[in-house]
Design a protein around this motif. Structure first.
Motif, PDB file in Angstrom:
ATOM      1  N   ARG A 258       6.567  24.966  20.443  1.00 54.67           N
ATOM      2  CA  ARG A 258       7.545  24.181  20.868  1.00 54.67           C
ATOM      3  C   ARG A 258       7.710  24.069  22.436  1.00 54.67           C
ATOM      4  N   LYS A 259       7.933  23.199  22.838  1.00 55.91           N
ATOM      5  CA  LYS A 259       7.776  23.033  24.377  1.00 55.91           C
ATOM      6  C   LYS A 259       9.266  23.221  24.835  1.00 55.91           C
ATOM      7  N   ALA A 260       9.079  23.905  25.942  1.00 53.32           N
ATOM      8  CA  ALA A 260      10.581  24.448  26.581  1.00 53.32           C
ATOM      9  C   ALA A 260      11.336  23.231  27.294  1.00 53.32           C
ATOM     10  N   LYS A 261      12.838  23.309  26.845  1.00 53.29           N
ATOM     11  CA  LYS A 261      13.821  22.080  27.070  1.00 53.29           C
ATOM     12  C   LYS A 261      13.869  22.587  28.883  1.00 53.29           C
ATOM     13  N   LEU A 262      14.303  23.851  29.215  1.00 54.94           N
ATOM     14  CA  LEU A 262      14.370  24.222  30.581  1.00 54.94           C
ATOM     15  C   LEU A 262      13.286  24.339  31.320  1.00 54.94           C
TER      16      LEU A 262
END
Length: 155
Positions: A59-63
């Motif tokens: 999953r790619k980081a949202k922050l």
């Protein structure tokens, strides 16, 4: 699921590059899925490489790191701010545990610390002036003596 070896990846792409077989036929020949063949061809077209790309999976980081610096500045101004308040003030679209993880990576903790040294505490009980069995005698139940090991008989 195991990663397909580099040798097998190279043979799959080389066979497809010969132009004699379709992607479906290459997949059947090497006993891999059609998606695997498509993925290798597309990955080579985009990156020029066919090695496994584990570091890009997940999953790619949202922050993003810039937001972490904003959070660090906000915590520096207001050390007692809560994670929910950080989320609201910066308008973040992520979970509170995600904010916590970013702050931990930045080396910031939420542990409250005293601003001054705690007072020294005194002894919890008084010392008695008597020692040995005399001091222990006051702590036994009534009706018991220090020489008996059982309570007195009731009549």
């Amino acid at each position: 699921m195991k990663t397909t070896s580099l040798d097998l990846r190279q043979r799959i792409v080389a066979t497809y590059d010969e132009g004699k077989w379709t992607q479906e036929e290459v997949a059947k020949r090497f006993r891999v899925s059609l998606g695997m063949v498509k993925k290798l061809v597309l990955q080579r077209r985009r990156t020029g490489r066919i090695e496994a790309r584990h570091r890009f999976s997940g999953r790619k980081a949202k922050l993003l790191p810039e937001r972490g610096q904003e959070m660090k500045g906000l915590v520096a101004k207001e050390p007692d701010i809560t994670l929910a308040e950080i989320k609201a003030r910066l308008g973040l679209a992520c979970t509170i545990p995600a904010i916590h993880q970013v702050l931990v990576k930045l080396g910031l903790t939420y542990k409250k610390r005293r601003s001054m040294q705690p007072n020294k505490t005194g002894p919890m009980s008084r010392k008695s002036d008597v020692g040995g069995n005399e001091a222990k005698a006051g702590s036994t139940r009534r009706g018991w003596s220090s020489s008996t090991s059982r309570p007195p008989r009731q009549t």
